[in-house]
Each structure stands twice: as structure tokens, then as C-alpha cells.
Design an enzyme around this catalytic site. Structure first.
Site: not given
Ligand code: NAD
Length: 241
Positions: A82, A147, A149
Site C-alpha cells: 500500500n 505515478y 506508469a
Molecule cells: P498517505 O500519504 O496518507 O499514506 C501513505 C503511507 O505510505 C504513509 O504513511 C507514508 O509514510 C508511507 N510511505 C511512503 N513512502 C514510503 C516508503 N518508501 N517506505 C515505507 N512507507 C512509505 O496516502 P494514502 O492515500 O493512504 O495512499 C495509500 C496508497 O493508496 C498509495 O499507494 C496511493 O498511491 C494509493 N491511492 C490513494 C488514493 C487516494 O486518493 N488517497 C487513490 C488511489 C490510490
């Protein structure tokens, strides 16, 4: 009472906040021992969730994490990939750094962690992996070439691993969730008028809540989804970008 993940060990990357935090707490409530892997600080406490600090791009750190977790728990039954980041810019303005860091975390980090955990599940005869892609990986988006890609790559990895890890008969399932726009910190950099536009582009007329992504992940890692593998579940309120 019946709990869907009793006796399971679950690893959720990016589990300290956002979507991952909701997944960790939901899995723990269903009886799993959960490890929230994150480079950032933990934002909640739950007795079923253990925090492990790791940057998933760190090769030494990944090795140590995997070896330590197997030593402590014997196996990993569930993995949710995630952790993810964005660095948005139009293609002509995108720097090498912006391209590289998004590919490193969202695609390579995910691959490099799963290259240990997937084969361990295969050897163990069972397991469930959920990769978090995005509506952007399915349809593309202006200003998110890096992103899009990476997240499209995650769909390819999902389909490949669903075949690879089950090829000798192990019950290892690999699926993908493609969330739509969901209210977390990740949307902090997106202007409100764009968020309103995205909400209006969904059939339900609103953005998603983190619980709505987490409950889809819970379903896919549970035995209720025992005949589902290699799939992309779009959890986006009926959105087409
Ligand atoms: P967020 O930024 O709230 O949480 C992401 C978490 O990942 C954070 O706790 C961060 O510290 C951790 N993280 C980032 N890089 C890291 C690394 N190198 N090693 C370990 N941990 C790391 O974002 P979110 O919205 O909870 O996103 C979670 C996932 O869902 C992501 O992959 C994001 O691309 C995907 N996503 C989110 C949305 C949205 O609208 N929120 C939509 C589509 C996909």
C-alpha cells in the site's frame, strides 16, 4: 465470535496513516497479527498492530525486516503493498528526481518487498497479496506520468504474480485494488476545485472514505475471496477519468 483473519500474520506497507492505517486496524479487529511497515511515524495505537520502521526502497532494511519477521512469526500470510507517493508535474516539466522517486517507491519498492514474501507464501502453500494501484493507473491522468506508469506497472505485477506464485499448486492469491480519490493526506496537494470535479465524475457524486478501500482489502485477503485471483477491483464510486 467468528473472526475472518484469526491466526494470520499480515504485513501492510504504508500502514502508519491513511488507507494503510485503516487496513491495519480492520485486519487486527478480524484477529490478525498486523505489522504496519512505514518510513513515517505511527499515527495511532492498536494492540493488534505492531509498527516497523522501514523505507521500502532500502535493500538492507528490507532483508532485515523479512528475516526478522519470519523469525518472530514463522510466516507471513497476508501482504498489502500500500505504501505509495506522488510527485506531480506535466511531462515537459517533470524532473529526473520526480520520475525516479515515484518509480522507486511505488513500483520497485513494491516489487522488491514481494520478491521475498511471495515466494515464502508459495513455499508455505498459501497466502494472499493485495497491491494498491490507482484509478490513475487504469485511465491515466494529466500531470501524473510517473505515478500512472508506476500504478499501471502494479497491475502487470499483480497478474504476473497471480500466475507465478500459484503455478505449483500453492493457494497464493494476488489481487489489486484501484482506488478512486479517497480522503487521505495524499489529496492535500490537490486543489479543492479539482477534488470537486473528481467527485462530480463519479456515479455516486462523492469522494471515497478510507474505510471503503480498507473493507475491499479485507474482503480480498479473507477466505471469502478464495476463488478470486489476478483481478483488479476498482473501488471508485463509479469513476471514469
Ligand atoms: P498517505 O500519504 O496518507 O499514506 C501513505 C503511507 O505510505 C504513509 O504513511 C507514508 O509514510 C508511507 N510511505 C511512503 N513512502 C514510503 C516508503 N518508501 N517506505 C515505507 N512507507 C512509505 O496516502 P494514502 O492515500 O493512504 O495512499 C495509500 C496508497 O493508496 C498509495 O499507494 C496511493 O498511491 C494509493 N491511492 C490513494 C488514493 C487516494 O486518493 N488517497 C487513490 C488511489 C490510490
Amino acid at each position: 465470535i467468528f473472526m475472518r483473519l484469526s491466526g494470520k500474520t499480515a504485513v501492510v506497507t504504508g500502514g502508519a496513516r491513511g488507507l494503510g492505517a485503516h487496513m491495519c486496524q480492520m485486519f487486527a479487529a478480524e484477529g490478525a497479527q498486523v505489522i504496519a511497515v512505514d518510513l513515517g511515524e505511527m499515527t495511532y495505537s492498536d494492540k493488534g498492530v505492531e509498527y516497523y520502521q522501514l523505507n521500502i526502497t532500502d535493500a538492507e532494511g528490507r532483508k532485515k525486516f523479512f528475516a526478522g519477521t519470519i523469525e518472530k512469526y514463522g510466516k507471513i500470510d497476508i501482504l498489502v503493498n500500500n505504501a505509495g507517493i506522488t510527485r506531480d508535474a506535466m511531462t515537459r516539466k517533470m524532473t529526473d528526481e520526480m520520475w525516479d522517486i515515484v518509480i522507486d517507491v511505488d513500483l520497485k519498492g513494491l516489487f522488491n518487498l514481494t520478491r521475498y514474501i511471495g515466494p515464502q507464501m508459495e513455499a508455505n502453500g498459501q497466502g494472499a497479496i493485495v497491491n494498491i494501484s490507482s484509478v490513475v493507473g487504469e485511465y491515466g491522468n494529466i500531470g501524473q506520468a510517473n505515478y500512472a506508469a508506476a500504478k499501471a506497472g502494479v497491475i502487470g505485477l499483480t497478474k504476473t504474480w497471480a500466475k507465478e506464485f500459484a503455478r505449483k499448486g500453492a493457494a497464493v492469491r494476488v489481487n489489486c485494488i484501484a482506488p478512486g480519490y479517497t480522503m487521505t493526506d495524499m489529496l492535500k496537494t490537490v486543489p479543492q476545485e479539482l477534488l470537486d470535479k473528481f467527485a462530480a465524475m463519479t456515479m455516486l457524486g462523492r469522494l471515497g472514505q478510507p474505510e471503503e478501500i480498507a473493507s475491499a482489502a479485507l474482503f480480498l485477503v479473507s477466505d471469502e475471496a478464495s476463488y478470486i485471483t489476478g483481478q483488479v477491483l476498482s473501488v471508485n464510486g463509479g469513476m471514469r477519468l
